[in-house]
Design an enzyme around this catalytic site. Sequence first.
Site, short mmCIF file in Angstrom:
data_model
loop_
_atom_site.label_atom_id
_atom_site.label_comp_id
_atom_site.label_asym_id
_atom_site.label_seq_id
_atom_site.Cartn_x
_atom_site.Cartn_y
_atom_site.Cartn_z
N LYS A 187 0.82 -1.21 0.00
CA LYS A 187 0.00 0.00 0.00
C LYS A 187 0.86 1.28 0.00
O LYS A 187 2.08 1.20 0.10
CB LYS A 187 -0.97 -0.04 1.19
C1 PLP Z 1 -5.47 -4.33 0.82
C2 PLP Z 1 -6.93 -4.16 0.89
C3 PLP Z 1 -7.67 -4.50 2.03
C4 PLP Z 1 -7.09 -5.27 3.17
O1 PLP Z 1 -6.05 -4.62 3.81
P1 PLP Z 1 -5.22 -5.44 4.91
O2 PLP Z 1 -4.49 -4.37 5.65
O3 PLP Z 1 -4.31 -6.37 4.17
O4 PLP Z 1 -6.19 -6.16 5.76
C5 PLP Z 1 -9.01 -4.18 2.08
N1 PLP Z 1 -9.63 -3.59 1.04
C6 PLP Z 1 -8.96 -3.28 -0.09
C7 PLP Z 1 -9.70 -2.59 -1.20
C8 PLP Z 1 -7.60 -3.57 -0.21
O5 PLP Z 1 -6.95 -3.30 -1.36
#
Ligand code: PLP
Length: 389
Positions: A187
């Site tokens: 991210k």
């Molecule tokens: C990455 C992601 C998540 C989950 O995030 P985590 O921190 O890995 O639990 C949820 N929603 C979307 C749209 C994502 O891309």
Amino acid sequence: MVPLRPDPLPFCRPDITEAEIDEVIDTLHSGWLTTGPKTKAFELKFADYVAARQAVAVNSCTGGLHIALAASGIGLGDEVIVPTLTFAATANVVVHQQATPVLVDVEPDTLNINPEAVERAITRRTQAIIPVHLYGHPCEMDALREIAALYHLRIIEDAAHAIGAFWRGRPIGSLGDATVFSFYATKNLVTAEGGMITTNDDDLAREMRKWVLHGISHDAWDRYSEKGSWYYEVVLPGFKYNLTDIQAALGLRQLARLDAMNARRAAIAARYNVGLRDLPELELPVTRPDVCHAWHLYAIRLNLDRLTIGRAEFIEALKREGICASVHFIPLHRHPYYRDRFGFQPSDFPVADAAYERLVSLPLYSCMSWDDVADVIEAVHRVVSRYRF
Ligand SMILES: *Cc1c(COP(=O)(O)O)cnc(C)c1O
């Protein structure tokens, strides 16, 4: 055939500097590894960054979404509206709460949740909407907030892609009842695994803090502190979703660099826009007026009627040039669990279903060099000219 890049460009790489490494080492030396002073400092700085009253650190966005639902009292018999074009976590957490995820279609340009589809999906059981700011482009929050007010629904935003994004001059992070961010390794801001829930609702924040850590009430802790530091009360069956100080150390340093990292992403996206705009075989991502895009992902759509290959072959051809691409996302209605358990049909989601066949996410991360970006543009041109009709 000689690949453009013999040494392949990965789809993603975390942007980690010595500052992050030093802060983690400092935490390891400090003697306090799990939730503690660095987590608290990260929460305060994060709340400030998104202009929210409260920030609650969690070990993932998934955990944060789950807690936001639990603390909102959403459970058996309730319905929660979720866009079909998202990562599974957005809907899985609804199922974890024994509530029913109601999938809806997306808008043709941004691929964000369609407010009209949301309104059509509302029943007497609907309790909440989970808009996903897909790829970092904010959803139509005014329309969603009007609907939520009219039907007394909660808005719990999945802002996994949208840290640093703005909607009509306001940062994503205080527009809904709760906003949940992800710091997963791919991210815009990374803590390896991690997340943050922000809200302007102090009562909701207090409730969410209980759910994060075993249902232990801090109120009780304070109230009975005269009984000694060993005393606590469990007031609900909470989860174990707390962030550690090792992760918060990474987060603090990343947050200080976030604007610069996001600016770099935006500059790369701008270069893609220019470098690819003369290819009628592609549909490039749009940015609506009045939003600031966080550019988590750069997703193009192939105009398949102008190409002799499909999306999967397009990605394979890019790979042969040494460029790794991906797809975001396989719509939830196509996954066996959601398809079979809830009976969703592709024809229920014509926009998302058609978009899915055409989607290709190109590499986009702050530590890409300009040569990397030029290679991606060149590789896409090569593949398009090889397979154009
Ligand atoms: C990455 C992601 C998540 C989950 O995030 P985590 O921190 O890995 O639990 C949820 N929603 C979307 C749209 C994502 O891309």
